[in-house]
Write a protein that holds these residues in place. Sequence first.
Motif, PDB file in Angstrom:
ATOM      1  N   ALA A 193      -1.226 -56.882  14.781  1.00 41.92           N
ATOM      2  CA  ALA A 193      -0.046 -57.748  14.793  1.00 41.92           C
ATOM      3  C   ALA A 193       1.073 -57.202  13.914  1.00 41.92           C
ATOM      4  O   ALA A 193       2.257 -57.366  14.230  1.00 41.92           O
ATOM      5  CB  ALA A 193      -0.437 -59.159  14.340  1.00 41.92           C
ATOM      6  N   ALA A 194       0.700 -56.543  12.832  1.00 39.44           N
ATOM      7  CA  ALA A 194       1.728 -55.972  11.945  1.00 39.44           C
ATOM      8  C   ALA A 194       2.526 -54.894  12.671  1.00 39.44           C
ATOM      9  O   ALA A 194       3.754 -54.834  12.575  1.00 39.44           O
ATOM     10  CB  ALA A 194       1.075 -55.399  10.683  1.00 39.44           C
ATOM     11  N   ALA A 195       1.835 -54.041  13.415  1.00 46.50           N
ATOM     12  CA  ALA A 195       2.518 -52.994  14.178  1.00 46.50           C
ATOM     13  C   ALA A 195       3.408 -53.606  15.252  1.00 46.50           C
ATOM     14  O   ALA A 195       4.530 -53.133  15.488  1.00 46.50           O
ATOM     15  CB  ALA A 195       1.507 -52.036  14.791  1.00 46.50           C
TER      16      ALA A 195
ATOM     17  N   PHE B 258       7.374 -53.110  15.550  1.00 48.62           N
ATOM     18  CA  PHE B 258       8.001 -52.623  16.780  1.00 48.62           C
ATOM     19  C   PHE B 258       9.177 -53.511  17.178  1.00 48.62           C
ATOM     20  O   PHE B 258      10.197 -53.006  17.653  1.00 48.62           O
ATOM     21  CB  PHE B 258       7.001 -52.540  17.931  1.00 48.62           C
ATOM     22  N   ALA B 259       9.055 -54.814  17.003  1.00 45.25           N
ATOM     23  CA  ALA B 259      10.151 -55.724  17.359  1.00 45.25           C
ATOM     24  C   ALA B 259      11.409 -55.376  16.567  1.00 45.25           C
ATOM     25  O   ALA B 259      12.518 -55.362  17.118  1.00 45.25           O
ATOM     26  CB  ALA B 259       9.738 -57.177  17.122  1.00 45.25           C
TER      27      ALA B 259
ATOM     28  N   PHE C 285      11.217 -43.445  23.366  1.00 44.68           N
ATOM     29  CA  PHE C 285      11.129 -44.888  23.141  1.00 44.68           C
ATOM     30  C   PHE C 285      10.330 -45.560  24.256  1.00 44.68           C
ATOM     31  O   PHE C 285       9.496 -46.433  23.991  1.00 44.68           O
ATOM     32  CB  PHE C 285      12.511 -45.530  23.015  1.00 44.68           C
ATOM     33  N   GLY C 286      10.558 -45.145  25.490  1.00 39.68           N
ATOM     34  CA  GLY C 286       9.786 -45.688  26.611  1.00 39.68           C
ATOM     35  C   GLY C 286       8.303 -45.383  26.480  1.00 39.68           C
ATOM     36  O   GLY C 286       7.459 -46.219  26.810  1.00 39.68           O
ATOM     37  N   MET C 287       7.986 -44.177  25.990  1.00 37.52           N
ATOM     38  CA  MET C 287       6.586 -43.824  25.752  1.00 37.52           C
ATOM     39  C   MET C 287       5.980 -44.729  24.689  1.00 37.52           C
ATOM     40  O   MET C 287       4.830 -45.177  24.826  1.00 37.52           O
ATOM     41  CB  MET C 287       6.471 -42.362  25.321  1.00 37.52           C
ATOM     42  N   LEU C 288       6.740 -45.008  23.652  1.00 37.65           N
ATOM     43  CA  LEU C 288       6.257 -45.890  22.586  1.00 37.65           C
ATOM     44  C   LEU C 288       5.992 -47.286  23.135  1.00 37.65           C
ATOM     45  O   LEU C 288       4.931 -47.866  22.906  1.00 37.65           O
ATOM     46  CB  LEU C 288       7.277 -45.945  21.441  1.00 37.65           C
ATOM     47  N   GLU C 289       6.950 -47.796  23.866  1.00 36.35           N
ATOM     48  CA  GLU C 289       6.806 -49.135  24.435  1.00 36.35           C
ATOM     49  C   GLU C 289       5.600 -49.205  25.369  1.00 36.35           C
ATOM     50  O   GLU C 289       4.802 -50.146  25.306  1.00 36.35           O
ATOM     51  CB  GLU C 289       8.094 -49.490  25.185  1.00 36.35           C
TER      52      GLU C 289
ATOM     53  N   ALA D 168       8.297 -47.103   9.185  1.00 40.39           N
ATOM     54  CA  ALA D 168       7.384 -48.211   8.885  1.00 40.39           C
ATOM     55  C   ALA D 168       6.336 -48.368   9.989  1.00 40.39           C
ATOM     56  O   ALA D 168       5.151 -48.556   9.708  1.00 40.39           O
ATOM     57  CB  ALA D 168       8.171 -49.505   8.701  1.00 40.39           C
ATOM     58  N   LEU D 169       6.771 -48.262  11.243  1.00 39.18           N
ATOM     59  CA  LEU D 169       5.825 -48.372  12.356  1.00 39.18           C
ATOM     60  C   LEU D 169       4.862 -47.194  12.362  1.00 39.18           C
ATOM     61  O   LEU D 169       3.661 -47.366  12.579  1.00 39.18           O
ATOM     62  CB  LEU D 169       6.580 -48.469  13.689  1.00 39.18           C
ATOM     63  N   THR D 170       5.372 -46.004  12.107  1.00 41.03           N
ATOM     64  CA  THR D 170       4.522 -44.817  12.050  1.00 41.03           C
ATOM     65  C   THR D 170       3.394 -45.015  11.036  1.00 41.03           C
ATOM     66  O   THR D 170       2.223 -44.761  11.324  1.00 41.03           O
ATOM     67  CB  THR D 170       5.352 -43.568  11.679  1.00 41.03           C
ATOM     68  N   GLU D 171       3.751 -45.463   9.850  1.00 41.81           N
ATOM     69  CA  GLU D 171       2.745 -45.654   8.803  1.00 41.81           C
ATOM     70  C   GLU D 171       1.767 -46.769   9.158  1.00 41.81           C
ATOM     71  O   GLU D 171       0.586 -46.688   8.825  1.00 41.81           O
ATOM     72  CB  GLU D 171       3.410 -45.893   7.448  1.00 41.81           C
TER      73      GLU D 171
END
Length: 116
Positions: A93-95, A99-100, A40-44, A80-83
């Motif tokens: 902005a959609a991603a 993420f939020a 998760f930290g890597m994603l952020e 959803a974020l992956t796609e």
Amino acid sequence: MTVRECYAAIGGNYEEAFNRLRSDDRLIKFLNKLPDDPTFGMLEGALDTGDAELAFRAAHTLKGVGLNLSLTDLYESASALTESLRGKTVIDAAATALFATLKARYDLTIQCIKTL
């Protein structure tokens, strides 16, 4: 809080997870690994720096974790974020909005796991 109650609170499928791992002790063992997992930290971090490829890989990993542990809401948000990031070189902005939602579900999941 019981494992069943935790799953209910975070939008997971306790029965499915229990059928896969066959005991609450094993569920707790694997759930307790999630707060220490760096994904998760890597994603952020990837989203903060605009690294769409790393963000995709991290979101995809969280999707797998959610699926394997039957953390349905977390899985769906990560999926959803992956796609949204698949094949992208720019984080749009959609991603960011997806993420939020994922962050809120992740934070709730971690908070719940820590009560077990």
